[in-house]
Design a protein around this motif. Structure first.
Motif, PDB file in Angstrom:
ATOM      1  N   VAL A  20      -7.716   1.435  -4.106  1.00 35.01           N
ATOM      2  CA  VAL A  20      -6.608   1.385  -3.140  1.00 35.01           C
ATOM      3  C   VAL A  20      -5.605   2.515  -3.414  1.00 35.01           C
ATOM      4  O   VAL A  20      -5.157   3.207  -2.505  1.00 35.01           O
ATOM      5  CB  VAL A  20      -5.903   0.010  -3.196  1.00 35.01           C
ATOM      6  N   TYR A  21      -5.297   2.708  -4.684  1.00 37.84           N
ATOM      7  CA  TYR A  21      -4.343   3.755  -5.096  1.00 37.84           C
ATOM      8  C   TYR A  21      -4.853   5.137  -4.671  1.00 37.84           C
ATOM      9  O   TYR A  21      -4.083   5.991  -4.234  1.00 37.84           O
ATOM     10  CB  TYR A  21      -4.195   3.688  -6.619  1.00 37.84           C
ATOM     11  N   ALA A  22      -6.159   5.332  -4.739  1.00 37.36           N
ATOM     12  CA  ALA A  22      -6.735   6.629  -4.387  1.00 37.36           C
ATOM     13  C   ALA A  22      -6.846   6.835  -2.877  1.00 37.36           C
ATOM     14  O   ALA A  22      -6.894   7.970  -2.411  1.00 37.36           O
ATOM     15  CB  ALA A  22      -8.120   6.764  -5.035  1.00 37.36           C
ATOM     16  N   HIS A  23      -6.895   5.741  -2.092  1.00 33.65           N
ATOM     17  CA  HIS A  23      -7.212   5.885  -0.658  1.00 33.65           C
ATOM     18  C   HIS A  23      -6.090   5.522   0.299  1.00 33.65           C
ATOM     19  O   HIS A  23      -6.085   5.974   1.434  1.00 33.65           O
ATOM     20  CB  HIS A  23      -8.451   5.058  -0.310  1.00 33.65           C
ATOM     21  N   TYR A  27       0.094   2.604  -0.561  1.00 35.22           N
ATOM     22  CA  TYR A  27       0.061   2.105  -1.938  1.00 35.22           C
ATOM     23  C   TYR A  27       0.144   3.247  -2.964  1.00 35.22           C
ATOM     24  O   TYR A  27       0.661   3.043  -4.060  1.00 35.22           O
ATOM     25  CB  TYR A  27      -1.162   1.213  -2.165  1.00 35.22           C
ATOM     26  N   THR A  28      -0.340   4.449  -2.621  1.00 30.81           N
ATOM     27  CA  THR A  28      -0.157   5.585  -3.544  1.00 30.81           C
ATOM     28  C   THR A  28       1.339   5.767  -3.778  1.00 30.81           C
ATOM     29  O   THR A  28       1.808   5.874  -4.914  1.00 30.81           O
ATOM     30  CB  THR A  28      -0.751   6.874  -2.933  1.00 30.81           C
ATOM     31  N   ARG A  29       2.102   5.742  -2.678  1.00 33.30           N
ATOM     32  CA  ARG A  29       3.544   5.945  -2.792  1.00 33.30           C
ATOM     33  C   ARG A  29       4.222   4.784  -3.536  1.00 33.30           C
ATOM     34  O   ARG A  29       5.031   4.995  -4.435  1.00 33.30           O
ATOM     35  CB  ARG A  29       4.147   6.106  -1.393  1.00 33.30           C
ATOM     36  N   ARG A  30       3.867   3.551  -3.149  1.00 33.58           N
ATOM     37  CA  ARG A  30       4.505   2.377  -3.776  1.00 33.58           C
ATOM     38  C   ARG A  30       4.241   2.341  -5.282  1.00 33.58           C
ATOM     39  O   ARG A  30       5.126   2.075  -6.077  1.00 33.58           O
ATOM     40  CB  ARG A  30       3.978   1.071  -3.151  1.00 33.58           C
ATOM     41  N   PHE A  31       2.984   2.599  -5.653  1.00 30.91           N
ATOM     42  CA  PHE A  31       2.638   2.568  -7.081  1.00 30.91           C
ATOM     43  C   PHE A  31       3.363   3.690  -7.823  1.00 30.91           C
ATOM     44  O   PHE A  31       3.857   3.492  -8.929  1.00 30.91           O
ATOM     45  CB  PHE A  31       1.116   2.681  -7.279  1.00 30.91           C
ATOM     46  N   ASN A  32       3.436   4.878  -7.204  1.00 34.19           N
ATOM     47  CA  ASN A  32       4.149   5.987  -7.850  1.00 34.19           C
ATOM     48  C   ASN A  32       5.631   5.660  -8.027  1.00 34.19           C
ATOM     49  O   ASN A  32       6.220   5.977  -9.055  1.00 34.19           O
ATOM     50  CB  ASN A  32       3.993   7.282  -7.038  1.00 34.19           C
ATOM     51  N   GLU A  33       6.216   5.024  -7.008  1.00 37.79           N
ATOM     52  CA  GLU A  33       7.643   4.670  -7.081  1.00 37.79           C
ATOM     53  C   GLU A  33       7.958   3.791  -8.299  1.00 37.79           C
ATOM     54  O   GLU A  33       9.014   3.906  -8.897  1.00 37.79           O
ATOM     55  CB  GLU A  33       8.073   3.917  -5.816  1.00 37.79           C
ATOM     56  N   VAL A  34       7.031   2.866  -8.601  1.00 43.86           N
ATOM     57  CA  VAL A  34       7.297   1.951  -9.726  1.00 43.86           C
ATOM     58  C   VAL A  34       6.585   2.391 -11.008  1.00 43.86           C
ATOM     59  O   VAL A  34       6.623   1.680 -12.017  1.00 43.86           O
ATOM     60  CB  VAL A  34       6.910   0.486  -9.372  1.00 43.86           C
ATOM     61  N   PRO A  52       4.310  -4.319  -7.352  1.00 44.10           N
ATOM     62  CA  PRO A  52       5.189  -4.981  -6.376  1.00 44.10           C
ATOM     63  C   PRO A  52       4.403  -5.798  -5.356  1.00 44.10           C
ATOM     64  O   PRO A  52       3.229  -5.551  -5.108  1.00 44.10           O
ATOM     65  CB  PRO A  52       5.893  -3.805  -5.684  1.00 44.10           C
ATOM     66  N   ARG A  53       5.093  -6.775  -4.782  1.00 40.64           N
ATOM     67  CA  ARG A  53       4.479  -7.595  -3.731  1.00 40.64           C
ATOM     68  C   ARG A  53       4.556  -6.875  -2.385  1.00 40.64           C
ATOM     69  O   ARG A  53       5.365  -5.985  -2.191  1.00 40.64           O
ATOM     70  CB  ARG A  53       5.242  -8.898  -3.589  1.00 40.64           C
ATOM     71  N   THR A  54       3.707  -7.310  -1.454  1.00 47.48           N
ATOM     72  CA  THR A  54       3.755  -6.819  -0.082  1.00 47.48           C
ATOM     73  C   THR A  54       4.116  -7.999   0.806  1.00 47.48           C
ATOM     74  O   THR A  54       3.371  -8.978   0.856  1.00 47.48           O
ATOM     75  CB  THR A  54       2.380  -6.270   0.351  1.00 47.48           C
TER      76      THR A  54
END
Ligand SMILES: [Zn+2]
Length: 422
Positions: A20-23, A27-34, A52-54
């Protein structure tokens, strides 16, 4: 996955998160933010504390800002197999290889004792939303002959179900009640002229009264099921009819205390937070639809080892009172046993200078009851037995309780006057 999750379940979750992080740009942005790199997550605790939750609102807002699909997409449009829509509208594309909940439903269908060759009458909507088509596919894969009934046209539906000798009903309990009324209007006897044996009940609450009434009308055994538009089917009853077995192996499910966010133990009540496993056109990570479930602690006599859930209600109106999570729907079940009672509010406060909670049930009476003190006492006892806390009961006039306190949303049913010392 199994529940509680095993180490192998977490490995599968981590593989999905890496994909998911790669595609998915969202989620790439959300994961990078945290500051989360999925491959570095070491265990479930790490995942729960850092990822984080969605919320459903995040998905709706993002699709509005970036129409039609938002930034959640993890596959190019040319790869989509079909496109579903849920109220919002929320657009849910699906890859051809995404099973879309069918294996979960097949397990639920098996638990109902449906045999290959039976005729299944599916009466959920086939239009736009995923429900009808999804159930249709699952019954077909279970070896049934499936009638695509859809909604409405009840006379025609009765004729078709009768002509084909449908033994399995699938749809809402209110539509089944409607078919019973229609059959009688047509001069038929629902028990003899229709041959429904078992029913897959979904998308509406199956109350004990409705289950009993429909059982009397058709001689049918109904099985309650639950799911959610985005994440699909979740759980279904077995022949024991005590809670719904969690069948969703395509999800990593968490059940978290609505106030502390800590995982709940068996026997507790928690909010469902689900992560879809495997590649998806529109993946959802720690998606929280806002539903709370009680997890039953005993193993089921049917032999299915999967945990059983009881739907409690929407999480927004749950409050922890005297250490116990209370949902207005639990109180409603007690109050609705008394026909002279109507809407109610639960007022929670802490008496001046005290540290303990006090709960008062203010319940409206349609007419002054003959023995108000006896009624109040009976209610208090029933509440203590089912909701597990002591409540004071006050009988009030109908006009004293706002309409928005009523079911099914109970938006104003909880009045929390406690001062929080966090
Ligand atoms: Zn069971």
């Amino acid at each position: 996955m199994s529940w509680p999750p095993k180490a192998s379940d977490f490995d599968e979750l981590r593989r999905t998160l890496e994909w998911v992080y790669a595609h998915s740009p969202y989620y790439t942005r959300r994961f990078n933010e945290v500051g989360v790199i999925p491959g570095d997550l070491c265990d479930y605790e790490d995942f729960r504390r850092r990822v984080p939750r969605t919320a459903k609102a995040d998905l709706v807002a993002n699709q509005r800002e970036h129409p039609p699909f938002g930034e959640f997409l993890a596959a190019p449009r040319e790869r989509f197999g079909s496109l579903h829509t849920s109220p919002g509208p929320i657009f849910i594309p699906r890859l051809p290889e995404e099973a879309g909940g069918t294996p979960v439903l097949k397990e639920s269908i098996k638990a109902m004792g449906v045999s290959p060759g039976e005729v299944a009458h599916v009466t959920l909507s086939y239009h736009i939303m995923p429900g009808g088509l999804r159930l249709h596919r699952a019954f077909e894969e279970a070896g049934c002959l499936v009638i695509n009934g859809g909604t409405g046209s009840s006379r025609l539906q009765v004729e078709v179900a009768r002509a084909w000798g449908a033994t399995v009903f699938a749809g809402t309990p209110s539509f089944l009640a409607n078919l019973g009324d229609t059959a009688r209007e047509m001069g038929l006897n629902p028990r003899e002229d229709l041959r429904y044996r078992v029913g897959f009940s979904t998308a509406e609450a199956l109350t004990p009264e409705l289950r009993h009434e429909l059982g009397e009308t058709f001689g049918i055994e109904l099985f309650d099921h639950c799911g959610e538009a985005q994440i699909g089917p979740l759980a279904g009853e077995c022949r024991t009819h005590e809670g719904m077995h969690l069948h969703a192996r395509d999800l990593f499910c968490e059940f978290l205390d609505p106030e502390s966010g800590e995982p709940v133990e068996l026997g507790g009540t928690g909010e469902l937070v689900a992560t879809q496993l495997g590649p998806r056109a529109l993946p959802l990570v720690r998606y929280a639809p806002g539903d709370a479930f009680k997890l039953l602690s005993d193993p089921c006599p049917c032999g299915d080892p999967s945990v059983r859930l009881i739907f409690v209600g929407q999480v927004g109106v749950i409050r922890k009172i005297k250490g116990v999570l209370v949902h207005p729907a639990q109180v409603q079940r007690v109050v609705s046993q008394h026909p002279e009672l109507g809407r109610f509010q639960i007022v929670v406060d802490q008496p001046e200078g005290k540290r303990y909670d006090r709960a008062i049930l203010r319940v409206a009476t349609s007419q002054p009851p003959a023995a108000p003190e006896a009624l109040k006492q009976a209610l208090a006892q029933e509440l203590k037995a089912t909701v597990l806390i002591q409540m004071e009961v006050e009988l009030v006039a109908d006009a004293d309780i706002p309409e928005a306190a009523g079911p099914p949303r109970f938006a104003e049913a909880m009045v929390d006057l406690r001062k929080r010392h966090e």
